[in-house]
Write a protein that holds these residues in place. Structure first.
Motif, short mmCIF file in Angstrom:
data_model
loop_
_atom_site.label_atom_id
_atom_site.label_comp_id
_atom_site.label_asym_id
_atom_site.label_seq_id
_atom_site.Cartn_x
_atom_site.Cartn_y
_atom_site.Cartn_z
N TYR A 44 47.71 83.51 86.24
CA TYR A 44 48.99 83.38 85.54
C TYR A 44 49.09 82.00 84.89
CZ TYR A 44 53.83 81.99 84.97
OH TYR A 44 54.99 81.47 84.46
N ASP A 58 53.15 86.21 79.49
CA ASP A 58 53.00 87.33 80.45
C ASP A 58 52.17 88.50 79.92
OD1 ASP A 58 54.83 85.77 81.94
OD2 ASP A 58 56.52 86.79 81.01
N ARG A 122 49.08 92.76 85.53
CA ARG A 122 50.16 93.04 84.56
C ARG A 122 49.98 94.42 83.95
NH1 ARG A 122 54.38 92.15 84.17
NH2 ARG A 122 54.57 91.97 81.91
N ARG A 129 57.07 90.05 85.16
CA ARG A 129 56.93 88.96 84.20
C ARG A 129 57.27 87.65 84.89
NH1 ARG A 129 58.75 89.83 78.09
NH2 ARG A 129 57.86 87.74 78.19
#
Ligand code: HEC
Length: 152
Positions: A44, A58, A122, A129
């Motif tokens: 991330y 995201d 994701r 998110r």
């Protein structure tokens, strides 16, 4: 067309503390309380610093570059790796969109699996998110591999 990434379910951790799926490809591991594995969290952060400027926060995409959370439904690990290393250019339709070749960028390549794992999470809606609220501690082997890769 190559085969899709397949079942993201993790079957074990490799020698770097990274979760892998039944094919041996890197994958995420999210606990019932939402705690994410170290690599998803690290991914991330790396995605946000190296990719989101073009691909949007995201993995959601932008007007310039595709939503990678969707791309990873069809692009498997070896393909992903190849595109990031070698880049890509859409020559069709007179468009002038370029995915830069990042194979020489250590801030990307030392964390390529982290970024893949994060985007895979994701694409499977396994993490929401934004910054994951809680994450596992960094495995000592991850620190060693990172130092070796960065040449520290
Ligand atoms: C300078 C802008 C830019 C940056 C930075 C960038 N990309 Fe891209 N990327 C693009 C564009 C534009 C495309 C679409 C190229 C095309 O149309 O062929 C693309 C395409 C891709 C694709 C193929 C997607 C698909 O659906 O075919 C992957 C995978 C990808 N990028 C991964 C990454 C990752 C991972 C990072 C960060 C390490 C990154 N990119 C950073 C601009 C960028």
């Amino acid at each position: 067309m190559a085969e899709a990434p397949g079942d993201p379910k993790s079957v074990k951790q490799d020698d770097k503390g990274k979760y892998v799926d039944g094919k041996g490809d890197p994958t995420f591991n999210v606990k019932p309380d939402g705690t994410v594995d170290w690599y998803s969290y690290s991914g991330y952060r790396r995605y946000t610093s190296e990719c989101s400027v073009c691909h949007g926060p995201d993995g959601e995409g932008s007007t310039y570059a595709p939503a990678l959370k969707n791309s990873l439904k069809t692009i498997n690990y070896p393909e992903f790796y190849g595109i990031v290393v070698g880049g890509r250019q859409n020559l069709g339709g007179g468009e002038n969109k370029v995915m830069p070749a990042l194979g020489d960028n250590k801030n990307v390549m030392c964390y390529i699996d982290d970024i893949y794992v994060y985007l895979r999470s994701r694409s499977n809606e396994a993490v929401p998110r934004g910054r994951p609220p809680a994450h596992d501690e960094k495995p000592p082997q991850a620190s060693e591999a990172e130092k070796a890769c960065l040449g520290e």
